[in-house]
Design a protein around this motif. Structure first.
Motif, PDB file in Angstrom:
ATOM      1  N   LEU A   1     -14.274   7.319   5.914  1.00  0.00           N
ATOM      2  CA  LEU A   1     -13.388   7.641   7.022  1.00  0.00           C
ATOM      3  C   LEU A   1     -14.177   8.017   8.270  1.00  0.00           C
ATOM      4  N   PRO A   2     -13.774   7.458   9.415  1.00  0.00           N
ATOM      5  CA  PRO A   2     -12.775   6.407   9.567  1.00  0.00           C
ATOM      6  C   PRO A   2     -13.367   5.027   9.282  1.00  0.00           C
ATOM      7  N   THR A   3     -12.549   4.114   8.799  1.00  0.00           N
ATOM      8  CA  THR A   3     -12.984   2.744   8.574  1.00  0.00           C
ATOM      9  C   THR A   3     -12.980   2.003   9.914  1.00  0.00           C
ATOM     10  N   PRO A   4     -14.111   1.472  10.363  1.00  0.00           N
ATOM     11  CA  PRO A   4     -14.150   0.845  11.693  1.00  0.00           C
ATOM     12  C   PRO A   4     -13.071  -0.220  11.899  1.00  0.00           C
ATOM     13  N   ALA A   5     -12.890  -1.102  10.916  1.00  0.00           N
ATOM     14  CA  ALA A   5     -11.931  -2.189  11.088  1.00  0.00           C
ATOM     15  C   ALA A   5     -10.503  -1.661  11.228  1.00  0.00           C
ATOM     16  N   VAL A   6     -10.149  -0.640  10.451  1.00  0.00           N
ATOM     17  CA  VAL A   6      -8.798  -0.074  10.522  1.00  0.00           C
ATOM     18  C   VAL A   6      -8.621   0.707  11.821  1.00  0.00           C
ATOM     19  N   ALA A   7      -9.659   1.431  12.228  1.00  0.00           N
ATOM     20  CA  ALA A   7      -9.579   2.190  13.479  1.00  0.00           C
ATOM     21  C   ALA A   7      -9.342   1.261  14.668  1.00  0.00           C
ATOM     22  N   GLU A   8     -10.058   0.149  14.712  1.00  0.00           N
ATOM     23  CA  GLU A   8      -9.887  -0.805  15.805  1.00  0.00           C
ATOM     24  C   GLU A   8      -8.507  -1.455  15.761  1.00  0.00           C
ATOM     25  N   LEU A   9      -8.014  -1.747  14.540  1.00  0.00           N
ATOM     26  CA  LEU A   9      -6.674  -2.318  14.404  1.00  0.00           C
ATOM     27  C   LEU A   9      -5.622  -1.334  14.918  1.00  0.00           C
ATOM     28  N   ALA A  10      -5.772  -0.056  14.583  1.00  0.00           N
ATOM     29  CA  ALA A  10      -4.801   0.955  14.992  1.00  0.00           C
ATOM     30  C   ALA A  10      -4.787   1.165  16.502  1.00  0.00           C
ATOM     31  N   GLU A  11      -5.884   0.820  17.161  1.00  0.00           N
ATOM     32  CA  GLU A  11      -5.914   0.898  18.622  1.00  0.00           C
ATOM     33  C   GLU A  11      -5.148  -0.255  19.258  1.00  0.00           C
ATOM     34  N   ARG A  12      -5.060  -1.383  18.542  1.00  0.00           N
ATOM     35  CA  ARG A  12      -4.403  -2.582  19.079  1.00  0.00           C
ATOM     36  C   ARG A  12      -2.939  -2.683  18.697  1.00  0.00           C
ATOM     37  N   HIS A  13      -2.580  -2.153  17.508  1.00  0.00           N
ATOM     38  CA  HIS A  13      -1.226  -2.289  16.968  1.00  0.00           C
ATOM     39  C   HIS A  13      -0.761  -0.976  16.365  1.00  0.00           C
ATOM     40  N   ALA A  14       0.555  -0.791  16.323  1.00  0.00           N
ATOM     41  CA  ALA A  14       1.117   0.317  15.546  1.00  0.00           C
ATOM     42  C   ALA A  14       1.040  -0.072  14.070  1.00  0.00           C
ATOM     43  N   VAL A  15       0.385   0.751  13.272  1.00  0.00           N
ATOM     44  CA  VAL A  15       0.212   0.457  11.851  1.00  0.00           C
ATOM     45  C   VAL A  15       0.684   1.639  11.021  1.00  0.00           C
ATOM     46  N   ARG A  16       0.914   1.384   9.739  1.00  0.00           N
ATOM     47  CA  ARG A  16       1.271   2.427   8.789  1.00  0.00           C
ATOM     48  C   ARG A  16       0.357   2.346   7.574  1.00  0.00           C
ATOM     49  N   LEU A  17       0.128   3.501   6.946  1.00  0.00           N
ATOM     50  CA  LEU A  17      -0.538   3.576   5.660  1.00  0.00           C
ATOM     51  C   LEU A  17       0.522   3.824   4.595  1.00  0.00           C
ATOM     52  N   ILE A  18       0.417   3.128   3.479  1.00  0.00           N
ATOM     53  CA  ILE A  18       1.402   3.253   2.409  1.00  0.00           C
ATOM     54  C   ILE A  18       1.010   4.380   1.458  1.00  0.00           C
ATOM     55  N   ASP A  19       1.974   5.234   1.145  1.00  0.00           N
ATOM     56  CA  ASP A  19       1.786   6.372   0.248  1.00  0.00           C
ATOM     57  C   ASP A  19       1.417   5.871  -1.155  1.00  0.00           C
TER      58      ASP A  19
END
Length: 317
Positions: free
Chosen positions: A196-214
């Motif tokens: 944490l943080p995962t670079p690829a996920v962090a960059e994606l979250a900057e470009r799009h609204a994303v969710r993490l699944i419980d």
């Protein structure tokens, strides 16, 4: 475990050989430690293994001026285990669940040793915010990236799918390619096992609204089946932009080495991990977890004698 095919093995061995050749012109033997180059197997684009491995290699180069230090980009855990086992890499990062299975399947325990436990990785199941997927079971039949071939992500997701009985259309992409494919609507969800943080996920979250699944229920299932490798955990709310905290699974990561690595060299490598911890943490937040007290907690993987000597010499008061 997923055995590695001949073609994949050839590519990996060639990659390691190319890294060594680029660093030292193909020379392999030297007087001090029996080698002149030190090869570190890291991970794929967009993954913490790759980024922290590259930064660790810089520290090693500074600490070991008599050696050339080279990194090899890989699929991650399983690739790294194979390279170590075959002697094509000297050091490599791996998740504990992958190494446990690899040792069971190959009997590699006598050939692989641990420098230490580093930090924990977390399972991410990521979807775009407007996705109908709300829980793991909603992935049934959907197109999902399960990580690159022979990665820790691929291995862990395979274990999760087996234990939960879920069937998906698996796509094997590295972290960065998974994020791009999810952004483009080419897949419905992506798994990522990394720090944490995962670079690829962090960059994606900057470009799009994303969710993490419980994944709380899944974490309980996995911890019951493999209590030495899987632990219920929470992805903190501060990890990614506009993404709330989310229950998930954590898995310890180890830095491994070849069992025949020179004892004094293993000692120096271990010393570099801990003396360089603050510098690593300044660039990669997950490195803040690295400490001497937890470093010896490598599960069933024994410490290299040189590393064990370092821990004895530097035992906390």
């Amino acid at each position: 475990m997923y055995p590695m095919g001949p073609n994949r093995r050839t590519v990996l061995l060639s990659a390691a050989g190319a890294a060594v050749a680029a660093a030292v012109g193909g020379c392999s033997r030297g007087p001090e430690y029996g080698i002149t180059e030190l090869v570190v197997a890291t991970g794929p684009p967009g993954a913490v293994f790759r980024e922290i491995g590259a930064k660790f290699a810089i520290l090693l180069q500074e600490a070991l001026p008599g050696l050339e230090v080279a990194t090899v980009q890989t699929g991650a855990s399983l690739d790294n285990l194979y390279l170590l086992d075959e002697g094509a890499a000297d050091l490599g990062f791996t998740s504990l669940d992958a190494v446990l299975s690899y040792e069971d399947d190959t009997g590699a325990g006598a050939r692989l040793k641990a420098v230490g436990r580093l930090y924990d990785s977390f399972v991410h199941l990521v979807v775009l915010d407007d996705s109908p997927v709300r829980e793991l079971s909603d992935l049934e039949g959907l197109r999902v990236s399960v990580g690159s071939v022979n990665s820790g992500t691929e291995f862990t997701v395979a274990e999760i799918l087996e234990e939960t009985g879920l069937t998906v259309e698996s796509v094997r992409l590295d972290q960065a390619a998974s994020a791009d494919a999810l952004s483009a609507g080419e897949i419905d969800a992506m798994f990522s096992l990394t720090g944490l943080p995962t670079p690829a996920v962090a960059e994606l979250a900057e470009r799009h609204a994303v969710r993490l699944i419980d994944l709380a229920d899944t974490a309980d299932v996995m911890a019951d089946v493999y209590p030495e490798a899987y632990f219920p955990a929470t992805l903190p709310a501060t990890t990614y932009s506009e993404v709330p905290a989310c229950p998930t699974i954590s898995i310890p990561n180890l830095l491994l080495c070849r069992a025949d690595l020179d004892d004094d060299l293993a000692y120096r490598v271990t010393d570099t991990v801990y003396r360089g911890q603050a510098r690593l943490a300044a660039q990669r937040p997950e490195a803040a977890q690295i400490n001497v007290r937890t470093g010896i907690s490598t599960g069933v993987v024994p410490l290299h004698p040189g590393s064990e000597r370092w821990y004895r010499d530097n035992k906390p008061a």
